[in-house]
Design a protein around this motif. Structure first.
Motif, mmCIF file in Angstrom:
data_model
loop_
_atom_site.group_PDB
_atom_site.id
_atom_site.type_symbol
_atom_site.label_atom_id
_atom_site.label_comp_id
_atom_site.label_asym_id
_atom_site.label_seq_id
_atom_site.Cartn_x
_atom_site.Cartn_y
_atom_site.Cartn_z
ATOM 1 N N GLU A 333 -121.579 -87.584 -38.873
ATOM 2 C CA GLU A 333 -122.475 -86.947 -37.891
ATOM 3 C C GLU A 333 -121.711 -86.575 -36.621
ATOM 4 N N ALA A 334 -120.816 -87.449 -36.130
ATOM 5 C CA ALA A 334 -120.034 -87.168 -34.920
ATOM 6 C C ALA A 334 -119.096 -85.983 -35.140
ATOM 7 N N GLN A 335 -118.506 -85.894 -36.314
ATOM 8 C CA GLN A 335 -117.608 -84.776 -36.601
ATOM 9 C C GLN A 335 -118.370 -83.445 -36.629
ATOM 10 N N GLU A 336 -119.602 -83.474 -37.127
ATOM 11 C CA GLU A 336 -120.420 -82.264 -37.165
ATOM 12 C C GLU A 336 -120.789 -81.801 -35.752
ATOM 13 N N LYS A 337 -121.155 -82.742 -34.844
ATOM 14 C CA LYS A 337 -121.497 -82.410 -33.453
ATOM 15 C C LYS A 337 -120.295 -81.824 -32.717
ATOM 16 N N GLY A 339 -117.904 -79.983 -33.952
ATOM 17 C CA GLY A 339 -117.733 -78.588 -34.360
ATOM 18 C C GLY A 339 -118.698 -77.665 -33.635
ATOM 19 N N LEU A 340 -119.976 -78.092 -33.461
ATOM 20 C CA LEU A 340 -120.965 -77.267 -32.758
ATOM 21 C C LEU A 340 -120.599 -77.084 -31.290
ATOM 22 N N LEU A 341 -120.107 -78.153 -30.641
ATOM 23 C CA LEU A 341 -119.743 -78.056 -29.231
ATOM 24 C C LEU A 341 -118.559 -77.101 -29.041
ATOM 25 N N GLN A 342 -117.626 -77.070 -29.979
ATOM 26 C CA GLN A 342 -116.439 -76.223 -29.858
ATOM 27 C C GLN A 342 -116.839 -74.752 -29.825
ATOM 28 N N GLU A 343 -117.901 -74.394 -30.574
ATOM 29 C CA GLU A 343 -118.380 -73.018 -30.555
ATOM 30 C C GLU A 343 -118.887 -72.623 -29.176
ATOM 31 N N ARG A 344 -119.589 -73.542 -28.474
ATOM 32 C CA ARG A 344 -120.109 -73.255 -27.119
ATOM 33 C C ARG A 344 -118.968 -73.175 -26.114
ATOM 34 N N LEU A 345 -117.949 -74.037 -26.295
ATOM 35 C CA LEU A 345 -116.812 -74.022 -25.364
ATOM 36 C C LEU A 345 -116.023 -72.712 -25.485
ATOM 37 N N LEU A 546 -117.322 -90.840 -28.797
ATOM 38 C CA LEU A 546 -118.087 -91.134 -30.008
ATOM 39 C C LEU A 546 -117.200 -91.033 -31.251
ATOM 40 N N LEU A 547 -116.339 -90.018 -31.341
ATOM 41 C CA LEU A 547 -115.448 -89.873 -32.502
ATOM 42 C C LEU A 547 -114.506 -91.064 -32.620
ATOM 43 N N THR A 548 -113.937 -91.467 -31.498
ATOM 44 C CA THR A 548 -113.002 -92.604 -31.521
ATOM 45 C C THR A 548 -113.707 -93.876 -31.993
#
Length: 866
Positions: A333-337, A339-345, A546-548
């Protein structure tokens, strides 16, 4: 007693907490309690009286009605009063019984009355009494008098004393009883009369009781009753001898009966013991089976720890499997979030950014700097608008001040002219006074001439009072000074504001934005950009953390699962080995043999108990058989018949003796009562002579027709008049003196309570009604202060350092009011704290030190004006 601080909460006219700090008076000992009618002036006295004694200061107010009608349901009614008595300092806290809001839920709850008394020494506060009754008793001990005496000294009710002075003769006695509370002496008169009648009734009752006692005994006199008692005593001796013989016979019959009962019980014991032994012998097979079950359960107990360990290892493996699955899902779930944030950045940041966090921070810092510059420019626009508005207001205010100054100068000129006219009139009047006494040949006291060709005319004589005119001129001059100062201050302020406005206008013109609206629009764009960057920065930082964390948790969960599976396999092998070692072929046979510890203990106890009871039953049967060996079963009915016969004889003699003893006691009691009645009759005859004489005298059956209560009133009134005259003589400049008219005007009525006033100017005594309004007030004030002195003297010479006069000043002329104030000022010079309670406006002008009571829609407030 000197008050130091009074704190009222939800009390009377005061809804909120009110603190009256008397220490603010400092060395001022004369002050006014001032406020409109109904504002709560007398409530100050009520609070002090309630704190000390639990009662209000007046008869019309009850402690249960002292809670403020303005107070909310959650507020608690309470009074906290700190005072000094002698060299010691005390604090009393008291609250009445009341209804307050519940701490939880809706509705109200009743809390009982409470009180506590503390002694304060430095910073220490030690409790010396608690509870409403104990605190009141301790306060009475400290102050030296009760609540009634305290209110007579502290609160001087002027109206009552004025009514007393001008009352009709028929009302004077009831007024005196109200003022001096002498109802107890009238009660003493009634008690003496009742006592005399009671003694008469008791004497008649004694005679009737004596006749009744003799009639009850069927005897004509006391001698016949004595002869009857002697006959009873002789018969009693004979019956007592016969009873002793009958008791011995009964004891022998009882002993024989008891021995027969013991032998019959032994025969019954043999039969009972045999039945009990047979029952236990029939239970042998059942006990054998229970012993087998117990042995199997004890072997299963040795395997149980390994069984439980295997179960625990399996449960641990199951939990580890679930935990591993959950942690892996969180990592995905953290890895999926991320990826979504990278698109906004990517939509905000430049391409090919190497460090996202640093780039976000640089953009945010630049945006914040631009926002601050825009806000600074906006502040300049706002300050310019406020300064421009202030300049307009100051210009209007300067015009008003200019008009006020012209008006004040005109009033000053008019006052000067008025004073000049009065000065000229005074000179003419003085010349006329001198001219009246001028005669030809006598030197003039001004010029020395012996001839007076043109003396001043006598029609210029006049009483000139320039004091008011001088006051008016002084007031007008002070007004000119005040208004002139205000005008100059406003003028200087306007100049400074105009200079500030010019500087701000120049600063606005240098701004890069042509209008404030354009600036605000640009500022809003910057703030939106700041919000977007801060949101992205926060989400990026949180996702990195969260990923760490989820990756570390996933690795830890997988390791824990592997360890749990290994532990389970080892525990299962150990459990199988222990089953075989203890004789169990498989797990079902082990589970069937298991028994709870409580059941094993119960089986062990049951087997052991059976064996013990079997041994005891066999021993009991052997002992019972040996006890009846060689003996026969007795016939108990024969022994019972002999014992019953002996008991009947003994009981008959006992009953006859009891009846005879009752007759003897009755005769003896009657003789004792007759002797007491004769003694009481003699005593009552002596007491009646003294009591009857005293009752007649107390009821006024004497030459002066003077009752006991009337005599007490005369004595108290003499003391009060003597104390009152010490002040009235001074206040009337030696003219008036109050005295009691001691003469019998009507033999059918009590006398000696009339008051008259001696006028030294005429040398004639006259009724007090002939005094003027001001003179009556001075006389009534003297009576009130005299009563204060007398009550203190009656209380053992105790000194009260505080006195408060409640109203009585409203109808006084200026001269009488001035005399009353000077009299009360003399009291405070002696060390007393003197307070006047009044709503009269003139007193507010005369007395600068005041406790102001101000009413409001949600209760009154109190504050000192020193």
């Amino acid at each position: 007693m000197k008050p130091l601080k009074l704190i009222m909460n939800a009390f009377g006219a005061y809804a909120e907490e009110q603190i009256v700090d008397f220490s603010l008076l400092g060395d001022k000992t004369f002050f006014l309690i001032h406020g409109p009618t109904g504002a709560g002036k007398t409530t100050i006295l009520d609070a002090i009286s309630f704190a000390l004694y639990g009662t209000a200061s007046g008869d019309l107010r009850e402690s249960k009605n002292l809670r403020s009608d303005y107070a909310p349901p959650s507020a608690k009614t309470q009074v906290d009063f700190t005072f000094r008595s002698g060299s010691k300092k005390y604090e009393v806290v008291r609250s009445p019984e009341q209804e307050v809001a519940k701490l939880r839920g809706e509705g109200t709850r009743k809390i009982p009355a409470a009180a506590a008394l503390y002694e304060i020494s430095g910073d220490e506060r030690n409790i010396i009494a608690s509870g409403i009754n104990d605190v009141t008793k301790q306060v009475e001990t400290i102050l030296g008098f009760k609540a009634e005496q305290f209110c007579q000294i502290v609160l001087l009710p002027q109206g009552e004393f004025r009514r007393f002075l001008i009352a009709e003769s028929k009302d004077r006695k009831s007024i005196l009883e109200t003022l001096f509370k002498t109802g107890i002496y009238r009660q003493i008169e009634a008690l003496l009369a009742d006592k005399s009648k009671q003694i008469e009734r008791e004497y008649d009752d004694l005679k009737r009781e004596r006749d009744y006692l003799l009639e009850t005994a069927a005897c004509e006199n006391k001698e016949a009753l004595l002869a009857k008692k002697e006959n009873y005593l002789s018969e009693q001796k004979i019956l007592e001898t016969d009873l002793i013989s009958a008791q011995k016979t009964l004891e022998q019959a009882k002993a024989a009966h008891q021995a027969a009962q013991t032998l019959a019980a032994a025969f019954a014991e043999v039969e009972t013991a045999a039945k009990a032994h047979a029952i236990l012998a029939g239970q042998a097979e059942e006990i054998k089976n229970k012993r087998t079950v117990l042995e199997n359960a004890e072997r299963a107990s040795l395997v149980e720890p390994y069984h439980f360990a295997c179960q625990k290892a399996y449960q641990k493996k199951t939990e580890a499997t679930e935990q591993n699955t959950k942690k892996q899902a969180l990592l995905n779930e953290a890895q999926e979030k991320t990826g979504l944030l990278q698109e906004r950045l990517n939509a905000v940041l430049p391409a090919n950014v190497s460090n996202i966090a640093d780039t976000l921070q640089e953009l945010l810092t630049g945006t914040i700097t631009d926002i601050q510059k825009a806000k600074n420019a906006n502040a300049v626009y706002d300050k310019f608008a406020k300064t421009e508005d202030a300049v307009k207001k100051s210009e209007k205010k300067l015009l008003v001040c200019e008009q006020d100054l012209k008006l004040a100068q005109a009033k000053e000129t008019a006052a000067k002219e008025e004073l000049k006219k009065l000065q000229d009139l005074q000179i003419k009047s003085l010349a006329s006074h001198l001219a009246i006494n001028l005669h030809e040949g006598m030197p003039c006291p001004v010029c020395g001439s012996t001839t007076h060709p043109l003396p001043a005319a006598s029609d210029a004589l006049a009483e000139v009072n320039m004091e008011d005119s001088e006051k008016n001129l002084y007031a007008a001059q002070q007004a000119v000074i005040a208004v002139s100062g205000t005008y100059k201050a406003v003028e200087a302020q306007l100049k400074e504001q105009r200079e500030q406005l010019a500087a701000l206008q120049e600063e606005c013109s240098s701004c890069s934005f042509s209008t404030k609206e354009e600036l605000l629009k640009f500022l809003q764009t910057l703030e939106n950009k700041q919000h977007t960057l801060q949101t992205l920065q926060k989400e990026h930082n949180e996702l990195q953390l969260l990923l760490t964390r989820t990756a570390a948790d996933a690795v830890s969960a997988a390791t824990y699962l592997a360890e749990a599976e290994t532990a389970f396999q080892e525990s299962r092998e150990e459990y199988k080995n222990r089953l075989g070692d203890n004789g169990f072929a498989d797990q079902p046979s082990f589970l069937a043999a298991r028994r709870p510890a409580s059941e094993q203990s119960s089986l062990k106890q049951e087997v052991s108990s059976y064996e013990q009871r079997l041994v005891a039953a066999k021993d009991r049967l052997t002992r019972a058989q040996s006890a009846i060996e060689g003996k026969e079963l007795p016939k108990l009915s024969d022994f019972v018949a002999v014992e019953n016969k002996a008991a009947e004889v003994q009981q008959e003699l006992s009953n006859r003796l009891a009846v005879l003893a009752k007759d003897i006691k009755q005769v003896t009691d009657l003789l004792a009562k007759l002797e007491k009645l004769e003694e009481r009759s003699k005593t009552l005859e002596e007491v009646y002579k003294n009591t009857s004489s005293l009752a007649q005298c107390a009821q006024g059956n004497n030459t002066r027709r003077l009752t006991f209560s009337g005599f007490v009133l005369q004595s108290i009134l003499d003391d009060v008049l003597q104390a009152a005259n010490m002040r009235l003589t001074h206040m009337s400049r030696g003219r008036y003196n109050l005295s009691r008219l001691d003469e019998v005007t009507d033999a059918r009525r009590e006398s000696g309570l009339s008051i008259e006033v001696m006028d030294s100017f005429t040398g004639i005594s006259r009724p007090v009604k002939t005094l003027s309004g001001g003179e009556i007030f001075l006389a009534s004030l003297s009576l009130a202060l005299g009563l204060s002195d007398v009550v203190q003297a009656y209380a053992g010479g105790i000194r009260l350092d505080t006195i408060l006069v409640d109203e009585g000043f409203g109808s006084l002329d200026p001269e009488s009011l001035d005399m009353a104030i000077r009299t009360l000022t003399d009291l405070q010079k002696g060390g007393r704290l003197v307070g006047i309670i009044s709503h009269v406006a003139e007193l507010k002008e005369r007395i600068s030190t005041r406790l102001e009571i101000t009413p409001g829609p949600r209760g009154s407030s109190a504050s000192f004006r020193i």
